[in-house]
Design a protein around this motif. Structure first.
Motif, PDB file in Angstrom:
ATOM      1  N   ARG A 114       0.904  -1.189   0.082  1.00 39.28           N
ATOM      2  CA  ARG A 114       0.069   0.042   0.000  1.00 39.28           C
ATOM      3  C   ARG A 114       0.851   1.195  -0.089  1.00 39.28           C
ATOM      4  NH1 ARG A 114      -4.130  -0.306  -2.260  1.00 39.28           N
ATOM      5  NH2 ARG A 114      -3.205  -2.124  -3.145  1.00 39.28           N
ATOM      6  N   TRP A 115       1.985   1.262   0.840  1.00 37.21           N
ATOM      7  CA  TRP A 115       2.874   2.349   0.973  1.00 37.21           C
ATOM      8  C   TRP A 115       3.483   2.733  -0.547  1.00 37.21           C
ATOM      9  CZ3 TRP A 115       8.481   2.351   0.986  1.00 37.21           C
ATOM     10  CH2 TRP A 115       9.028   3.656   1.318  1.00 37.21           C
ATOM     11  N   ARG A 116       3.854   1.739  -1.054  1.00 37.21           N
ATOM     12  CA  ARG A 116       4.769   1.732  -2.348  1.00 37.21           C
ATOM     13  C   ARG A 116       3.878   2.417  -3.246  1.00 37.21           C
ATOM     14  NH1 ARG A 116       6.326  -2.113  -4.931  1.00 37.21           N
ATOM     15  NH2 ARG A 116       7.689  -0.941  -6.221  1.00 37.21           N
ATOM     16  N   ALA A 117       2.547   1.883  -3.339  1.00 33.21           N
ATOM     17  CA  ALA A 117       1.563   2.067  -4.322  1.00 33.21           C
ATOM     18  C   ALA A 117       1.227   3.758  -4.239  1.00 33.21           C
ATOM     19  CB  ALA A 117       0.248   1.337  -4.284  1.00 33.21           C
ATOM     20  N   HIS A 118       1.339   4.243  -3.037  1.00 35.34           N
ATOM     21  CA  HIS A 118       1.081   5.743  -3.039  1.00 35.34           C
ATOM     22  C   HIS A 118       2.185   6.675  -2.998  1.00 35.34           C
ATOM     23  CE1 HIS A 118      -2.761   3.838  -1.530  1.00 35.34           C
ATOM     24  NE2 HIS A 118      -3.145   4.743  -2.124  1.00 35.34           N
ATOM     25  N   ARG A 119       3.381   6.182  -3.241  1.00 35.59           N
ATOM     26  CA  ARG A 119       4.657   6.918  -3.510  1.00 35.59           C
ATOM     27  C   ARG A 119       4.473   7.789  -4.777  1.00 35.59           C
ATOM     28  NH1 ARG A 119      10.368   5.026  -1.287  1.00 35.59           N
ATOM     29  NH2 ARG A 119      10.658   7.281  -1.397  1.00 35.59           N
ATOM     30  N   GLU A 120       5.108   9.010  -4.745  1.00 32.30           N
ATOM     31  CA  GLU A 120       5.193   9.824  -5.879  1.00 32.30           C
ATOM     32  C   GLU A 120       6.011   9.519  -6.725  1.00 32.30           C
ATOM     33  OE1 GLU A 120       4.705  14.011  -5.215  1.00 32.30           O
ATOM     34  OE2 GLU A 120       2.752  13.632  -4.018  1.00 32.30           O
ATOM     35  N   ARG A 121       7.347   8.977  -6.009  1.00 30.65           N
ATOM     36  CA  ARG A 121       8.489   8.989  -6.658  1.00 30.65           C
ATOM     37  C   ARG A 121       9.041   7.641  -6.633  1.00 30.65           C
ATOM     38  NH1 ARG A 121      12.444  13.958  -5.538  1.00 30.65           N
ATOM     39  NH2 ARG A 121      11.813  13.088  -3.568  1.00 30.65           N
ATOM     40  N   PRO A 122       9.695   6.727  -7.560  1.00 31.32           N
ATOM     41  CA  PRO A 122      10.076   5.285  -7.117  1.00 31.32           C
ATOM     42  C   PRO A 122      11.479   5.422  -6.226  1.00 31.32           C
ATOM     43  CG  PRO A 122      10.852   6.130  -9.628  1.00 31.32           C
ATOM     44  CD  PRO A 122       9.870   7.435  -8.912  1.00 31.32           C
ATOM     45  N   PRO A 123      11.835   4.401  -5.602  1.00 28.25           N
ATOM     46  CA  PRO A 123      12.858   4.628  -4.707  1.00 28.25           C
ATOM     47  C   PRO A 123      13.986   4.711  -5.608  1.00 28.25           C
ATOM     48  CG  PRO A 123      12.076   2.307  -4.944  1.00 28.25           C
ATOM     49  CD  PRO A 123      11.302   3.322  -5.634  1.00 28.25           C
ATOM     50  N   ARG A 124      15.309   5.381  -4.853  1.00 28.41           N
ATOM     51  CA  ARG A 124      16.604   5.354  -5.738  1.00 28.41           C
ATOM     52  C   ARG A 124      16.887   4.113  -5.765  1.00 28.41           C
ATOM     53  NH1 ARG A 124      21.230   8.995  -2.464  1.00 28.41           N
ATOM     54  NH2 ARG A 124      20.916   6.790  -1.246  1.00 28.41           N
ATOM     55  N   ALA A 125      17.712   3.758  -7.124  1.00 30.18           N
ATOM     56  CA  ALA A 125      18.287   2.471  -7.345  1.00 30.18           C
ATOM     57  C   ALA A 125      19.605   2.316  -6.375  1.00 30.18           C
ATOM     58  CB  ALA A 125      18.705   2.636  -8.755  1.00 30.18           C
ATOM     59  N   PRO A 126      19.393   1.121  -5.750  1.00 27.43           N
ATOM     60  CA  PRO A 126      20.660   0.769  -4.829  1.00 27.43           C
ATOM     61  C   PRO A 126      21.753   0.188  -5.921  1.00 27.43           C
ATOM     62  CG  PRO A 126      18.984  -1.106  -4.908  1.00 27.43           C
ATOM     63  CD  PRO A 126      18.558   0.046  -5.747  1.00 27.43           C
ATOM     64  N   GLY A 127      22.899   0.502  -5.463  1.00 30.48           N
ATOM     65  CA  GLY A 127      24.163  -0.158  -5.868  1.00 30.48           C
ATOM     66  C   GLY A 127      24.130  -1.673  -5.871  1.00 30.48           C
ATOM     67  N   GLU A 128      24.998  -2.316  -6.608  1.00 28.38           N
ATOM     68  CA  GLU A 128      24.976  -3.779  -6.510  1.00 28.38           C
ATOM     69  C   GLU A 128      25.379  -4.435  -5.102  1.00 28.38           C
ATOM     70  OE1 GLU A 128      26.995  -5.696  -9.847  1.00 28.38           O
ATOM     71  OE2 GLU A 128      25.402  -5.113 -11.105  1.00 28.38           O
TER      72      GLU A 128
END
Length: 244
Positions: A114-128
Motif C-alpha cells: 500500500r505504501w509503495r503504491a502511493h509513493r509519488e517517486r520511485p525509490p533510488r536505485a541501490p548499488g550492486e
C-alpha cells in the motif's frame, strides 16, 4: 498425514501458483498460512522451501541467459550465512512467538505494498553491493517465515531489471537462499520424511499451476486478485497474532 490434507495442500499449491502466475504476486507468501494451518509452522516452512526451490529453479533455467550473475553473487554474500542462522533458529525457537512474528510479517507485506503504491517517486536505485544487505534480510526472514519475496522484489526492480532479467535474477537469488535454508533445516532435523513427502507431492502441483497460469487468462482482473490476496493476508496475519 491424512490424504485429505495432501489433496487440500496440492489444490492450494496449484490454485495459488496459477493465480500468482497471472498477477505476479501472492503465491508463496499466501501458501505459507495455508500450509501452517494444515501441518504446523515447523513442517510448513521447510515444505514450502522445497516447493519454491523447484519453482524458482525452473524460472532460472527458462531465463538463464538474462540472469545478472554478479548481482546474484552480492546477494548470496549476505543471504547464505543469515539463511543458515535463520534455519537453525527455526528448529529451536518456540512456535508461539514465531507464529506471531509471521502474523506481523503478513500484515507488513500488505502495508508495504500500500505504501509503495502511493509513493509519488520511485525509490533510488541501490548499488550492486547494497544487495549484500538485501540478501541478509531476505535470508534470515525467508528461513524463519518461508517467503519474503514481496518485500525484496522492489530492490531488484529498482536496479532496472525487467522481464526475463528480473524473473531470472530474482529466481536465482531465491534459489541461493533456499539451498542454504535446506542445509540448515537438515542440520536442525527439520527435513523429516513428512516434509520430504510434502515437497514431492506439492512441487508438481505448483509447477502445473504456474504453467497453466501463463497460458490461461482468468476472469479475475489483476486489481481484483491483488485485493483478494491482500484481504486473505490480513485475515491470516490477524489469526496468527491472536494465536488462532
Amino acid at each position: 498425514m491424512s490424504p485429505l490434507a495432501l489433496v487440500t495442500a496440492s489444490a492450494a499449491a496449484f490454485a495459488l501458483a496459477l493465480l500468482s502466475a497471472v498477477s505476479g504476486f501472492g503465491g508463496g507468501v499466501l501458501l505459507l498460512p495455508v500450509f501452517t494451518g494444515l501441518f504446523g509452522l515447523r513442517v510448513a516452512v521447510p515444505a514450502l522451501t522445497l516447493v519454491q526451490l523447484v519453482s524458482n529453479g525452473s524460472r532460472v533455467a527458462f531465463n538463464r541467459d538474462e540472469v545478472r550473475w554478479p548481482l546474484v553473487g552480492w546477494f548470496a554474500l549476505g543471504a547464505v550465512p543469515l539463511a543458515v542462522v535463520g534455519g537453525l533458529l527455526l528448529a529451536q525457537a518456540p512456535l508461539a512467538p514465531l507464529q506471531r512474528v509471521l502474523g506481523v510479517f503478513l500484515l507488513a507485506v500488505v502495508a508495504w505494498r500500500r505504501w509503495r503504491a502511493h509513493r509519488e517517486r520511485p525509490p533510488r536505485a541501490p548499488g550492486e553491493r547494497a544487495f549484500v544487505a538485501v540478501g541478509a534480510a531476505s535470508g534470515l526472514g525467508s528461513a524463519l517465515l518461508g517467503s519474503v519475496g514481496p518485500l525484496t522484489a522492489p530492490f531488484f526492480l529498482a536496479v532496472g531489471l525487467t522481464r526475463a532479467a528480473y524473473i531470472g535474477t530474482e529466481a536465482a537469488s531465491a534459489v541461493v537462499v533456499h539451498v542454504a535454508k535446506l542445509g540448515a533445516y537438515g542440520a536442525g532435523d527439520l527435513l523429516t520424511s513428512r516434509v520430504l513427502l510434502l515437497g514431492l507431492v506439492l512441487s508438481p502441483a505448483s509447477l502445473a499451476g504456474a504453467w497453466v497460469g501463463r497460458r490461461v487468462v482468468g476472469p479475475l482482473s489483476e486489481r481484483a486478485f491483488v485485493v483478494v490476496v491482500e484481504v486473505a493476508l490480513v485475515a491470516a496475519g490477524a489469526l496468527f497474532l491472536l494465536g488462532a
